[in-house]
Design an enzyme around this catalytic site. Structure first.
Site, short mmCIF file in Angstrom:
data_model
loop_
_atom_site.label_atom_id
_atom_site.label_comp_id
_atom_site.label_asym_id
_atom_site.label_seq_id
_atom_site.Cartn_x
_atom_site.Cartn_y
_atom_site.Cartn_z
N ASP A 193 0.79 -1.12 0.00
CA ASP A 193 -0.13 -0.02 0.02
C ASP A 193 0.92 1.32 0.06
O ASP A 193 1.58 1.24 0.84
CB ASP A 193 -1.02 -0.10 1.21
CG ASP A 193 -1.94 1.28 1.48
OD1 ASP A 193 -1.92 1.82 0.56
OD2 ASP A 193 -2.24 1.19 2.68
N HIS A 366 -4.08 4.63 6.68
CA HIS A 366 -2.86 4.02 5.64
C HIS A 366 -1.38 4.48 6.37
O HIS A 366 -1.10 5.33 6.99
CB HIS A 366 -2.72 4.66 4.38
CG HIS A 366 -4.05 4.31 3.62
ND1 HIS A 366 -4.13 3.08 2.75
CD2 HIS A 366 -5.26 4.88 3.58
CE1 HIS A 366 -5.44 3.60 2.50
NE2 HIS A 366 -6.13 4.38 2.77
ZN LIG Z 1 -8.14 1.35 -0.35
ZN LIG Z 2 -9.28 0.75 2.84
#
Ligand SMILES: [Zn+2]
Ligand SMILES: [Zn+2]
Length: 546
Positions: A193, A366
């Site tokens: 990510d 994130h």
């Molecule tokens: Zn996402």
């Molecule tokens: Zn997500």
């Protein structure tokens, strides 16, 4: 070592934020990870959704072994109904992700025919030649997983969306032990990510927003309206906990928020006592300082509850003096302008607005750079592919990987539709496949979600107002009378007066020339028309420059 190459083919979410979909292919077997959608920009009037181009899969439908979902956000599950129309394959997800996916499939009328399986992070799936294992990850929604996929060519790790939160709201941190174990087995490639790859340091724990929210609850004189995404389940829990402490009742406004809360409570991922909840109708009758309302619209979307409150065009209730609005989310890249404009409008309409520049009422779900580095160091992959991000995020993430000692030729910064092959442990770029967009305008049966239906109802009920402006490109002023055309917009007795009023407003707005003229004009007209007629027609503005 296997003699055939493993192919990694991103069909979405690589080179953009949204519509995540990753394909792994070995010999005759294909594995799909996530099936996400992307919401279009606000000036598309919210009618369309954007899906990944899945031509590559539909032309090989009989070889797809299954779809594995990492978590329940729309950009990971929102295109599932679209995929299942073309692919008759099983879907695997954790309980909450499955519950949220089921809501979407039901809306599309596909739930009865879908083959869904619940997994836990301890399960091992055999899907063709792929052996899929899971590791729990923290994110802004509970029950997220990353994947460890054992293939004949080696072990591939897919991070899903993650952060390394040591004190998450659900008290379930990311599974470091499993990551260490994968590392011990030797990892061919890590796909990770990249959403926050341009953010230094660590993403703060979700817990840090609690003091800021608590402060809001302690000082707000009237109603509190918290706006966030409908799928940020952890935030619902935090608001509920704080509401209990301050003796306020809570209500969810809007279908998607209510549905997600209902499923999450039913499955035990959201712990809200029944006596805390009231209906919106009840909440509106209570004393302002006894309620908190949660709604969508933190991205300034014009059709959301908060978007309507900011323009004074929400049917059920309006802002009142003493209201405190909390925007508990970051603007998605590209949305900053419209979010800031919405904040300005909310202030103008008398609300006190708290957003993350003022107080820490939001943290990202994130990983930031230090966490991204930690994942790379934990997993020790031979190759690295940054995923989930725009190209600038992917490049930044690739730089981090190189800083940590992964040689440049083993880092692939690619975009949707660019395949990568691993042949006897060597990575090389493969063929290009269709990796573009599919726009959905709701014309196909089953493509229509509730929000689209609502838009269409509004269109049918309230019609269209078209404004054409002839503007001098030197002075930015009108060179002619504004042209106003209406279709399906109610004929009222005072139409002349309304037209004259609109004409006057248009002239004033053009003269004022604030920022984005079309946006400014659309909002001004919408407020005016709503006040005069209680209708919300769709407003289109075109300009011809001379
Ligand atoms: Zn996402
Ligand atoms: Zn997500």
């Amino acid at each position: 070592m296997a003699d055939l190459p493993l192919r990694v083919i991103p069909l979405g979410g690589v080179g953009e934020i949204g519509k995540n979909l990753m394909v792994l292919e070995y010999d005759q077997d294909i594995l799909v990870i996530d099936a996400g959608l992307m919401f279009p920009e606000s000036d598309m009037l919210g009618i369309d959704l954007v899906y990944p181009d899945i031509t590559y899969l539909t032309s090989r439908a009989d070889r797809v072994q299954g779809i594995v979902l990492t978590h329940g956000h729309e950009d990971h599950i929102g295109a599932l109904s679209y995929l299942l129309k073309y692919l008759d394959v099983p879907v695997y997800a954790t309980p909450l992700t499955r519950g949220l996916a089921e809501v979407r499939l039901k809306e599309a009328g596909l739930l009865a025919d879908a083959e869904l399986h619940t997994i836990t992070p301890d399960d091992v799936l055999e899907l063709g030649c792929f052996k899929v294992e899971f590791f729990h990850v923290c994110h802004s929604i509970p029950d997220g997983v990353g994947l460890g996929i054992d293939t004949p060519a080696g072990l591939a790790i897919h991070s899903g969306d993650f952060k390394f939160d040591h004190t998450p709201v659900d008290s379930w941190p990311t599974d470091f032990a499993k990551l260490g174990e994968f590392s011990g087995r030797g990892v061919l490639v890590l796909m990770s990510d990249s959403t926050n790859a341009d953010k230094r340091g660590w993403t703060p724990s979700e817990r840090v927003i609690e003091p800021a929210l608590d402060q809001v609850f302690r000082t707000a004189p009237g109603r509190i309206i918290v706006a966030t995404f409908a799928s940020v389940i952890s935030r619902m829990q935090q608001v509920a906990n704080i509401a209990i402490n301050h003796g306020r009742k809570m209500t969810f406004v809007g279908t998607s928020m209510n549905e997600n809360a209902r499923i999450s409570r039913k499955l035990g991922y959201l712990d809200i006592p029944d006596n805390l909840m009231v209906s919106v109708e009840q909440a509106l009758k209570m004393k302002p300082n006894e309620v908190v309302l949660m709604c969508t619209g933190s991205q300034g979307e014009p059709s959301s509850i908060l978007g309507r409150l900011s323009t004074g065009t929400n049917r059920q209730f309006d802002l009142q003096s003493g209201d405190t609005v909390v925007l508990s989310s970051h603007p998605i890249p590209g949305n900053e302008e419209s979010v800031h404009r919405a904040i300005n409008r909310l202030f103008r309409r008398g609300a006190n607005v708290i957003y993350d520049a003022i107080a820490p009422v939001h943290v990202s779900g994130h990983a930031s750079q230090e966490e991204e580095k930690l994942l790379i160091n934990l997993v020790k992959p031979k190759h690295f592919i940054p995923i989930h991000g725009e190209l600038r995020h992917l490049h930044q993430h690739a730089d981090l990987a190189r800083e940590l000692g992964i040689p440049a030729e083993r880092v692939a910064t690619i975009e949707n539709g660019h395949s990568v092959e691993f042949d006897n442990g060597i990575m090389k770029l493969g063929e290009r496949v269709p990796g573009g967009y599919v726009f959905v305008d709701g014309a196909g049966v089953g493509d229509i979600g509730p929000s689209v239906v609502r838009e269409r109802e509004a269109l049918a009920r309230d019609g269209i107002v078209l404004v054409n402006l002839a503007i001098d490109h030197n002075t930015s002023q009108l060179t002619d009378e504004p042209e106003i055309i209406t279709r399906g917009f109610i004929i009222i007795r005072d139409a002349d007066e309304l037209m004259a009023g609109m004409n006057k407003l248009i002239r004033e707005t053009v003269r004022r020339g604030n920022g984005d003229l079309k946006e400014d004009l659309r909002n001004t007209l919408m407020s005016y028309i709503y006040n005069e007629t209680k209708r919300r027609p769709m407003i289109f503005i075109t300009t011809s420059r001379e």
